[in-house]
Scaffold this active site. Sequence first.
Site, PDB file in Angstrom:
ATOM      1  N   GLU A   1      -4.931  -2.727   4.161  1.00 37.80           N
ATOM      2  CA  GLU A   1      -4.648  -2.995   4.970  1.00 37.80           C
ATOM      3  C   GLU A   1      -5.415  -4.231   6.004  1.00 37.80           C
ATOM      4  O   GLU A   1      -5.538  -4.431   7.031  1.00 37.80           O
ATOM      5  CB  GLU A   1      -4.351  -1.727   6.340  1.00 37.80           C
TER       6      GLU A   1
ATOM      7  N   LYS B   1      -6.551  10.697  -3.505  1.00 36.00           N
ATOM      8  CA  LYS B   1      -6.622   9.766  -4.466  1.00 36.00           C
ATOM      9  C   LYS B   1      -7.521   9.710  -5.943  1.00 36.00           C
ATOM     10  O   LYS B   1      -8.413   9.935  -5.783  1.00 36.00           O
ATOM     11  CB  LYS B   1      -7.932   8.388  -3.700  1.00 36.00           C
TER      12      LYS B   1
ATOM     13  N   THR C   1       0.783  -1.597   0.047  1.00 30.15           N
ATOM     14  CA  THR C   1       0.082   0.370  -0.136  1.00 30.15           C
ATOM     15  C   THR C   1       1.169   1.240   0.141  1.00 30.15           C
ATOM     16  O   THR C   1       2.064   0.874   0.358  1.00 30.15           O
ATOM     17  CB  THR C   1      -0.506  -0.310   1.016  1.00 30.15           C
TER      18      THR C   1
ATOM     19  N   TRP D   1      -3.521   5.472  -5.215  1.00 29.78           N
ATOM     20  CA  TRP D   1      -2.672   7.489  -4.598  1.00 29.78           C
ATOM     21  C   TRP D   1      -2.415   7.928  -5.077  1.00 29.78           C
ATOM     22  O   TRP D   1      -0.868   7.347  -6.061  1.00 29.78           O
ATOM     23  CB  TRP D   1      -1.757   6.428  -3.364  1.00 29.78           C
TER      24      TRP D   1
HETATM   25  P1  AMP Z   1      -6.732   1.016  -0.147  1.00 28.33           P
HETATM   26  O1  AMP Z   1      -5.528   0.472   0.778  1.00 28.33           O
HETATM   27  O2  AMP Z   1      -5.637   1.899  -1.449  1.00 28.33           O
HETATM   28  O3  AMP Z   1      -7.717   0.091  -0.645  1.00 28.33           O
HETATM   29  O4  AMP Z   1      -6.867   2.603  -0.233  1.00 28.33           O
HETATM   30  C1  AMP Z   1      -7.630   2.521   1.287  1.00 28.33           C
HETATM   31  C2  AMP Z   1      -8.886   3.934   1.679  1.00 28.33           C
HETATM   32  O5  AMP Z   1      -9.266   4.558   0.509  1.00 28.33           O
HETATM   33  C3  AMP Z   1      -9.481   4.021   2.655  1.00 28.33           C
HETATM   34  O6  AMP Z   1      -9.052   4.840   3.889  1.00 28.33           O
HETATM   35  C4  AMP Z   1     -10.079   5.102   2.764  1.00 28.33           C
HETATM   36  O7  AMP Z   1      -9.485   6.304   2.545  1.00 28.33           O
HETATM   37  C5  AMP Z   1     -10.518   5.342   1.240  1.00 28.33           C
HETATM   38  N1  AMP Z   1     -12.050   4.441   1.068  1.00 28.33           N
HETATM   39  C6  AMP Z   1     -12.317   3.023   0.811  1.00 28.33           C
HETATM   40  N2  AMP Z   1     -13.303   2.661   0.342  1.00 28.33           N
HETATM   41  C7  AMP Z   1     -14.177   4.384   0.676  1.00 28.33           C
HETATM   42  C8  AMP Z   1     -15.165   4.737   0.308  1.00 28.33           C
HETATM   43  N3  AMP Z   1     -16.082   3.977  -0.092  1.00 28.33           N
HETATM   44  N4  AMP Z   1     -15.379   5.665   0.797  1.00 28.33           N
HETATM   45  C9  AMP Z   1     -14.257   6.790   0.826  1.00 28.33           C
HETATM   46  N5  AMP Z   1     -13.335   6.341   0.435  1.00 28.33           N
HETATM   47  C10 AMP Z   1     -12.271   5.053   0.424  1.00 28.33           C
END
Ligand code: AMP
Length: 539
Positions: free
Chosen positions: A332, A441, A186, A446
């Site tokens: 995570e 994002k 990540t 990211w």
């Molecule tokens: P990742 O580890 O790349 O999957 O990113 C996880 C992060 O994506 C979370 O901590 C949030 O900040 C964002 N995220 C995931 N799902 C959502 C959602 N439904 N609405 C808003 N942010 C989200």
Amino acid sequence: MIVEMLSGTSMDDYPLTLTSIVERAERYHADQDVISRRPSGAISRTTFGACARRARRLAGALADLGVGSGDRVATLLWNQSEHLELYFAVPAMGAVIHTLNPRLFPDELAFIVGDAQDKVIVVDESLLDVFESFRTAHDFSHVVVVNHSGDAVDTESLDYESLLSGADPVELPALDERLAAAMCYTSGTTGRPKGVVYSHRALTLHSLVAALPDQLEVSARDTVLPVVPMFHANAWGLPYAAALAGARLVLPGPRLDPESVLDLCASEHVTMTAGVPTVWMGMLAALDAEPERWELSELDRLIVGGAAVPRSMFEGFDRHGLTVIQAWGMTETAPLGAVCRRPARLDDGPRDDQYRYRTRQGVASPFFDIRARDENGQAVAWDDAAMGELEVRGPWVAASYHGGRGAENFTPDGWFKTGDVVRIDTYGCIRICDRSKDLVKSGGEWISSVDLENHLMSHPAVAQAAVIAVPDDRWGERPLAVVSLRDGATASPEELREHLAQDLAKWQLPDRFEFMEALPCTATGKFKKTELRTRFVSA
Ligand code: AMP
């Protein structure tokens, strides 16, 4: 293995491993389809039975290459049946599948394969150019190429099909459920990406819960199309959940433009699909333009997550009779943490209330504990007013990062700090209001604000730079750079973009630059990003 009588039960201490999922798919869902769309657009059809049998040969072949218990096997593949075979074979032989994101910058990929100490890598031939960009950074013992064109692979690589045909199928060994099964990196706020290592137990329990009716809902009557890549947090667990339930699986390969995805949904009678909002924005525009073109009456639900789902998306798909369901998760957390299903109490409520509810991130999944704490470490009330950082724990939540980095993301009492700032209502439904991590994002990927700021501040004309996320209809968010120049210096946005482009990928570069005399700072000297957001986000 029997639980010792001292524990007071007479239950079998049966291990929760992915091997059971592979064996179930092989025994009970052998005839169920696994469909892959190749980079050329051609469709190839196989079954769970054939994938599992090939996985046994693959496990034998990888063992012959020297892959042993705990060794990492990297994949640079799309959503395709060979990837599923690796999802089956590598964990079931006791090794660890490490899925690589081909969209990362070569420098990041080079770091990641070194940090994970990947032994073997399996690459789709359409991704060989990405592989070449970091190949020399790490000493893989073997490179295996999935070759669709029939061209010979280079002399230093092995051909996937030849490798399989030369190997004998193996018996899958008994494994401890706490053994590492898979790994994914990540991107962090600062510094290098961090590895999350999933255990068999975590992924098995995650598959069980993901398949539940009020979670992602996967059954033997479904045809599941994960648009979310198999290199993004295990494609949200859908390949394993589909294998467990016996759902048909449609793997779309690299062509994720709206028309291609809609064509596949219609031709393969897809009932559920999943991906980040950017993908669905494009699909919605295509549907709005040609509402009659696709026959989607069997498409029951679109699971959308990875970034906030705007109300306009729910409304837009509702107009086409298609239901969007929001889910929240993280690399995570394997990733499923919460799903937003409209509760029965709102069934007859005003539409406005229903939409307001659906734009929330949802209620925590079973076995997934949540809490929110304010900056003083005090738990905030579940009154939908108090805000705090969301902290989580559970059987598929990371307890540390690979190599022990990022320890500050875990609390002393064993919770993982998500970096998402939330309000929680009295029913436990989460609403993300802000983000404490300094990231943007964009299209599900990211971009580190801190990286952009550091690179900008290395330009001789730049005195200060702060990067904030601004909402974007297509990508969800895009970076905006606020810059103050040194006295007497000049630099145009084009010049700054060119400077950044030397080290960063094009999609990471800010679209917009704003210039200020001096950036607002907090008492501790940090840029006041809240003030910058208020000033520029709606501008
Ligand atoms: P990742 O580890 O790349 O999957 O990113 C996880 C992060 O994506 C979370 O901590 C949030 O900040 C964002 N995220 C995931 N799902 C959502 C959602 N439904 N609405 C808003 N942010 C989200």
